[in-house]
Design a protein around this motif. Structure first.
Motif, PDB file in Angstrom:
ATOM      1  N   MET A   1       0.846  -1.188   0.000  1.00  0.00           N
ATOM      2  CA  MET A   1       0.000   0.000   0.000  1.00  0.00           C
ATOM      3  C   MET A   1       0.888   1.248   0.000  1.00  0.00           C
ATOM      4  SD  MET A   1      -2.965   1.228   2.710  1.00  0.00           S
ATOM      5  CE  MET A   1      -3.856  -0.298   2.645  1.00  0.00           C
ATOM      6  N   ASP A   2       0.439   2.268  -0.677  1.00  0.00           N
ATOM      7  CA  ASP A   2       1.136   3.552  -0.728  1.00  0.00           C
ATOM      8  C   ASP A   2       1.375   4.084   0.684  1.00  0.00           C
ATOM      9  OD1 ASP A   2       1.268   6.170  -2.877  1.00  0.00           O
ATOM     10  OD2 ASP A   2       1.119   6.598  -0.746  1.00  0.00           O
ATOM     11  N   THR A   3       2.556   4.623   0.940  1.00  0.00           N
ATOM     12  CA  THR A   3       2.894   5.138   2.261  1.00  0.00           C
ATOM     13  C   THR A   3       1.908   6.210   2.713  1.00  0.00           C
ATOM     14  OG1 THR A   3       5.222   4.701   1.865  1.00  0.00           O
ATOM     15  CG2 THR A   3       4.715   6.225   3.624  1.00  0.00           C
ATOM     16  N   THR A   4       1.587   7.135   1.845  1.00  0.00           N
ATOM     17  CA  THR A   4       0.665   8.206   2.213  1.00  0.00           C
ATOM     18  C   THR A   4      -0.704   7.647   2.553  1.00  0.00           C
ATOM     19  OG1 THR A   4       1.860   9.698   0.737  1.00  0.00           O
ATOM     20  CG2 THR A   4      -0.324  10.404   1.453  1.00  0.00           C
ATOM     21  N   ILE A   5      -1.189   6.740   1.739  1.00  0.00           N
ATOM     22  CA  ILE A   5      -2.506   6.152   1.981  1.00  0.00           C
ATOM     23  C   ILE A   5      -2.487   5.312   3.256  1.00  0.00           C
ATOM     24  CG2 ILE A   5      -4.316   4.665   1.023  1.00  0.00           C
ATOM     25  CD1 ILE A   5      -3.867   7.472  -0.372  1.00  0.00           C
ATOM     26  N   ASP A   6      -1.414   4.591   3.488  1.00  0.00           N
ATOM     27  CA  ASP A   6      -1.271   3.815   4.719  1.00  0.00           C
ATOM     28  C   ASP A   6      -1.296   4.743   5.940  1.00  0.00           C
ATOM     29  OD1 ASP A   6      -0.696   1.421   6.333  1.00  0.00           O
ATOM     30  OD2 ASP A   6       1.277   2.336   6.608  1.00  0.00           O
ATOM     31  N   LEU A   7      -0.572   5.849   5.866  1.00  0.00           N
ATOM     32  CA  LEU A   7      -0.570   6.817   6.969  1.00  0.00           C
ATOM     33  C   LEU A   7      -1.966   7.388   7.193  1.00  0.00           C
ATOM     34  CD1 LEU A   7       2.736   8.740   6.198  1.00  0.00           C
ATOM     35  CD2 LEU A   7       2.278   7.387   8.256  1.00  0.00           C
ATOM     36  N   ALA A   8      -2.644   7.745   6.113  1.00  0.00           N
ATOM     37  CA  ALA A   8      -3.994   8.292   6.225  1.00  0.00           C
ATOM     38  C   ALA A   8      -4.945   7.284   6.853  1.00  0.00           C
ATOM     39  CB  ALA A   8      -4.503   8.742   4.859  1.00  0.00           C
ATOM     40  N   ALA A   9      -4.825   6.018   6.478  1.00  0.00           N
ATOM     41  CA  ALA A   9      -5.672   4.975   7.058  1.00  0.00           C
ATOM     42  C   ALA A   9      -5.393   4.825   8.551  1.00  0.00           C
ATOM     43  CB  ALA A   9      -5.443   3.651   6.334  1.00  0.00           C
ATOM     44  N   ARG A  10      -4.137   4.879   8.933  1.00  0.00           N
ATOM     45  CA  ARG A  10      -3.779   4.788  10.350  1.00  0.00           C
ATOM     46  C   ARG A  10      -4.301   5.992  11.131  1.00  0.00           C
ATOM     47  NH1 ARG A  10       2.314   4.091  10.002  1.00  0.00           N
ATOM     48  NH2 ARG A  10       2.218   4.415  12.237  1.00  0.00           N
ATOM     49  N   VAL A  11      -4.222   7.178  10.539  1.00  0.00           N
ATOM     50  CA  VAL A  11      -4.793   8.374  11.176  1.00  0.00           C
ATOM     51  C   VAL A  11      -6.293   8.168  11.382  1.00  0.00           C
ATOM     52  CG1 VAL A  11      -5.382  10.807  10.799  1.00  0.00           C
ATOM     53  CG2 VAL A  11      -3.045  10.016  10.402  1.00  0.00           C
ATOM     54  N   GLY A  12      -6.958   7.675  10.353  1.00  0.00           N
ATOM     55  CA  GLY A  12      -8.399   7.426  10.454  1.00  0.00           C
ATOM     56  C   GLY A  12      -8.754   6.456  11.549  1.00  0.00           C
ATOM     57  N   GLN A  13      -7.987   5.368  11.657  1.00  0.00           N
ATOM     58  CA  GLN A  13      -8.246   4.387  12.712  1.00  0.00           C
ATOM     59  C   GLN A  13      -8.093   5.014  14.095  1.00  0.00           C
ATOM     60  OE1 GLN A  13      -5.352   1.444  11.611  1.00  0.00           O
ATOM     61  NE2 GLN A  13      -6.612   0.594   9.976  1.00  0.00           N
ATOM     62  N   ALA A  14      -7.055   5.833  14.257  1.00  0.00           N
ATOM     63  CA  ALA A  14      -6.811   6.480  15.555  1.00  0.00           C
ATOM     64  C   ALA A  14      -7.901   7.492  15.878  1.00  0.00           C
ATOM     65  CB  ALA A  14      -5.437   7.152  15.554  1.00  0.00           C
TER      66      ALA A  14
END
Length: 160
Positions: A1-14
């Motif tokens: 998965m794209d790093t930016t998209i992975d980071l955004a998904a992790r932000v969303g989960q948090a």
């Protein structure tokens, strides 16, 4: 998965785990953070809105940053980045905000602020955090690094 998209998904989960709504206030990234966030299905559960305030006038009109403050510190400053994050929370239904203002290039450098200079702001509760970094690379690289650093900053803030 794209790093930016992975980071955004992790932000969303948090954010979802904490029941918080996010707003963005972006200048040099031109909505890139909001774009990454809205790539995540279901982001409407934790993303309220994004302000793209590229001009000084829009920073004043949309985020309530006085012209005097911009004149005193310059649009690319930690003071303005902090005020942008505060203005995003104040002018939305969000609980937390991230902001970016910088010089992505190739032009725009001024003494003490080379191309690649980016100031960040994060606001949560009654606390505002700021940071200034200088990234290398072309315009696209500076903007990409800025989006990723902004998301990493949110993750750090949400982990505390």
């Amino acid at each position: 998965m794209d790093t930016t998209i992975d980071l955004a998904a992790r932000v969303g989960q948090a954010l979802k785990a904490k029941g918080l709504l996010l707003a963005t206030a972006e200048s040099c990234t031109g909505g890139g953070i909001a774009h990454a966030i809205t790539e995540i299905a279901g982001s409407s559960e934790w993303f309220d809105c994004g302000f793209v305030t590229y001009s000084n006038a829009s920073k004043n009109e949309l985020l309530d940053i006085s012209e005097a403050t911009i004149a005193q510190h310059g649009a690319v400053s930690e003071e303005i980045a902090g005020a942008m994050a505060e203005g995003a929370v104040a002018n939305s239904s969000s609980d937390i905000a991230v902001s970016t203002t910088g010089i992505a290039g190739p032009g725009g450098a001024v003494p003490g602020k080379p191309v690649g200079t980016v100031c960040f702001g994060w606001r949560l509760g009654d606390k505002t955090y700021t940071e200034r970094l200088v990234f290398s690379g072309d315009r696209q690289a500076v903007r990409q690094q800025t989006v990723e650093h902004a998301l990493k900053g949110l993750l750090k803030l949400l982990a505390d």
